[in-house]
Design a protein around this motif. Structure first.
Motif, PDB file in Angstrom:
ATOM      1  N   UNK A 102       0.828  -1.268   0.019  1.00  0.00           N
ATOM      2  CA  UNK A 102      -0.029   0.114  -0.010  1.00  0.00           C
ATOM      3  C   UNK A 102       0.956   1.322   0.136  1.00  0.00           C
ATOM      4  N   UNK A 103       2.046   1.355   0.625  1.00  0.00           N
ATOM      5  CA  UNK A 103       2.869   2.616   0.988  1.00  0.00           C
ATOM      6  C   UNK A 103       3.553   2.611  -0.355  1.00  0.00           C
ATOM      7  N   UNK A 104       4.024   1.452  -0.922  1.00  0.00           N
ATOM      8  CA  UNK A 104       4.438   1.565  -2.303  1.00  0.00           C
ATOM      9  C   UNK A 104       3.706   2.127  -3.394  1.00  0.00           C
ATOM     10  N   UNK A 105       2.436   1.715  -3.461  1.00  0.00           N
ATOM     11  CA  UNK A 105       1.532   2.440  -4.304  1.00  0.00           C
ATOM     12  C   UNK A 105       1.337   3.825  -4.126  1.00  0.00           C
ATOM     13  N   UNK A 106       1.242   4.279  -2.822  1.00  0.00           N
ATOM     14  CA  UNK A 106       1.247   5.780  -2.436  1.00  0.00           C
ATOM     15  C   UNK A 106       2.592   6.414  -3.052  1.00  0.00           C
ATOM     16  N   UNK A 107       3.583   5.877  -2.894  1.00  0.00           N
ATOM     17  CA  UNK A 107       4.900   6.485  -3.362  1.00  0.00           C
ATOM     18  C   UNK A 107       4.694   6.831  -4.986  1.00  0.00           C
ATOM     19  N   UNK A 108       4.491   5.662  -5.441  1.00  0.00           N
ATOM     20  CA  UNK A 108       4.194   5.900  -6.917  1.00  0.00           C
ATOM     21  C   UNK A 108       3.203   6.942  -7.471  1.00  0.00           C
TER      22      UNK A 108
END
Length: 596
Positions: free
Chosen positions: A2-8
């Motif tokens: 979820x955090x990775x998607x937010x970064x993208x």
């Protein structure tokens, strides 16, 4: 995850926003440099004039850009041979931007102009609103000169923006002053050519930044021919507009108006130094009285035995009655002295009353003292040096602050060892000129005065024996300056005639002297004047051209083919122009009136 998607998402959003800001700016500048339709214009002349006005403001209003505004007057700084660093930087940057502007104009690069404009806008605003207030300790809105400079610069920015918006002209032909042929254009163009180094700098810069097949010397040759032919065209046009009827004598108005003025001007130049130096001294001369008069006597190379100065109250002025009725009357029988005195006023004469007792004790080593006494008691001759010094105010235009002089006398002393008489040893009349040493006045020194020397001793319990010399004149001066109670006191009276000096405002010219003015001013002007009156016969075949239209067209055609990039044609046409100037026969055919 979820955090990775937010970064993208965050990265995508940032890139998207950056592109939204970057792309319109990029498109704006792209459209500027590559316009779809270009209504070309040429406002370079106006930009150059705005820059020139700014340049003049920097030179004459420099004090506004310095820290201590009162002390930074550029004219006074330059007269003292000091160039403030900040002034130099500002002038060079201003001049540099004018050169860059010319280069961009000749290269016709809108992209370069855009970059230059952006750098200038940011640089100047940063300088004006952040750096300058800190340097000059004044807010921008209190600095009138800086505000004026900034206003002119804003006009320049507006013109530059307009130039960028419309694009540079594809054809840059000739000089803006050569667009029409009337008196105004003629005199403005000739004035432009008289400015030192401007024509040369412009010609070389044009050659550097313009595509051409010509060498620099050939380029300058074309420029010179074009300038000369343009001037001739202006004269022919004026003759056509104001024709002179055939066989009619020149009117007296023209002869006396123009010829008389030139005659008067030449006479004034020839006699200018003599008139100037005479008027400066007699009409506007300033009286420069002595501030200090000193006198000393030295015996045969030993230390001075007598030194005395007169200042302030001891320097007595002379009244009109005393000067004319007492002093000058005593010389009525001497024409040479009377002629010399004619050029002086009562204000120029100062009488210095010197005290008789030396103002310093006689300090001498015992062996030297023994030698002096031996020399005085012998009957041999020995030299005596009498020296004087006159100090005047240098700010009034006297070039020498101190005028000094001395005279060596050979005398034989044969009286007692204490008192001595120096025969004809006292130069009573001195002249203090503006620039050289004070001299005795030969015309007035027919009766040189003798002086007496006496050694005075004082036995002091604490300091032992103290000695000093007393000097006295044997006869008083022609003007009685002493009060009755001091009438018989020992002392000397020196008459100092001070030459009047030129006022400080004219000092820079008067400083050359008559011969200096002739060498530096008259001969230089004479050299320029001679150029108008000699060598005319050698240039007749190039000056007396009835119709110069064809040659003028050939020159403009050379400019035109150069602009369109047909450089081989440019070479051919240049060769044609040179052939024309080499062949008098062809020149005659080319410059005939069109009806012939």
């Amino acid at each position: 995850m979820h955090c990775h998607e937010q970064m993208i998402k965050a990265k995508t959003f940032t890139i998207k926003r950056t592109m939204e800001v970057y792309l319109p700016i990029r498109q704006f500048f792209y459209n500027l440099v590559h316009p779809e339709y270009s209504a070309v214009t040429d406002v370079y002349v106006l930009m150059f004039l705005a820059d020139t006005v700014d340049f003049i403001i920097i030179v004459f209003g420099f004090s506004a850009f310095g820290k201590h505004s009162a002390g930074a007057d550029i004219t006074s700084s330059l007269s003292e041979d000091q160039v403030p660093g900040a002034f130099l930087v500002m002038v060079l940057i201003q001049f540099g931007t004018m050169v860059v502007d010319r280069a961009l104009y000749l290269k016709k690069t809108v992209l370069g102009k855009v970059i230059f404009q952006v750098i200038l806008v940011f640089g100047i605003h940063f300088w004006m609103f952040f750096i300058l207030p800190g340097l000059s300790d004044r807010r921008f809105n209190e600095n009138t000169v800086a505000k004026l400079w900034y206003c002119i610069k804003c006009i320049y920015f507006g013109l530059s923006a307009y130039q960028i918006r419309c694009g540079y002209p594809t054809r840059v032909l000739g000089n803006f002053l050569t667009k029409s042929y009337n008196y105004a254009n003629l005199f403005l163009f000739q004035g432009f050519r008289l400015i030192p180094f401007l024509t040369e700098l412009r010609a070389v810069m044009d050659w550097v930044w313009t595509d051409t097949s010509l060498s620099l010397s050939s380029w300058i040759c074309v420029e010179d021919i074009y300038a000369h032919i343009f001037i001739l065209k202006c004269w022919r046009e004026s003759e056509r507009r104001y024709p002179q009827p055939r066989g009619q004598a020149k009117k007296p108005v023209v002869k006396y108006g123009m010829g008389g003025m030139i005659v008067m001007l030449l006479i004034c130049i020839i006699w200018f130094p003599l008139l100037f130096m005479s008027l400066v001294k007699s009409v506007v001369g300033v009286v420069n009285k002595p501030l200090d008069v000193s006198f000393s006597i030295t015996l045969a190379g030993f230390q001075p035995i007598f030194t005395m100065s007169a200042q302030q109250n001891q320097l007595r002025e002379v009244s009109n009655h005393e000067f004319h009725n007492t002093f000058m009357r005593s010389y009525l029988s001497d024409p040479e002295a009377m002629q010399w005195l004619e050029s002086y006023m009562p204000e120029d004469l100062t009488i210095a009353e010197l005290e008789g007792s030396s103002n310093s004790l006689w300090t001498i080593s015992p062996p030297s003292r023994t030698n002096i006494m031996k020399m005085l008691s012998s009957k041999e001759q020995f030299p005596i040096t009498v020296a004087w010094s006159v100090q005047r105010n240098p700010t009034l235009g006297a070039k020498a602050e101190f005028s000094t002089g001395k005279k060596m006398l050979v005398t034989a002393c044969c009286n007692s060892s204490v008192a001595r008489v120096i025969k004809h040893g006292f130069q009573r009349y001195l002249r203090a000129p503006t620039d050289s040493e004070a001299k005795p006045i030969e015309q007035l020194s027919t009766e040189e005065v003798s002086i007496t020397l006496a050694l005075e001793r004082l036995h002091n319990d604490s300091e032992g024996v103290q000695e000093w010399w007393i000097v006295n004149q044997t006869s008083p001066g022609k003007i009685n300056v002493r009060s009755p109670k001091n009438l018989y006191n020992a002392g000397l009276e020196l008459y100092v005639f001070s030459d009047q000096v030129s006022p400080p405002s004219l000092g820079f010219l008067a400083g050359y002297g008559i011969m200096g003015l002739y060498a530096s001013v008259v001969l230089v002007i004479g050299k320029f004047v001679r150029e108008f009156f000699s060598g005319i016969s050698h240039t007749i075949m190039f000056e007396e051209l009835p119709n110069v239209d064809r040659i003028l067209k050939l020159c403009t055609d050379i400019f035109l083919v150069r602009e369109t990039g047909e450089l081989d044609l440019e070479e051919d046409m240049y060769a044609k122009l040179i052939f024309l100037y080499r062949s008098p026969e062809t020149m005659i055919k080319w410059t005939r009136e069109k009806t012939q």
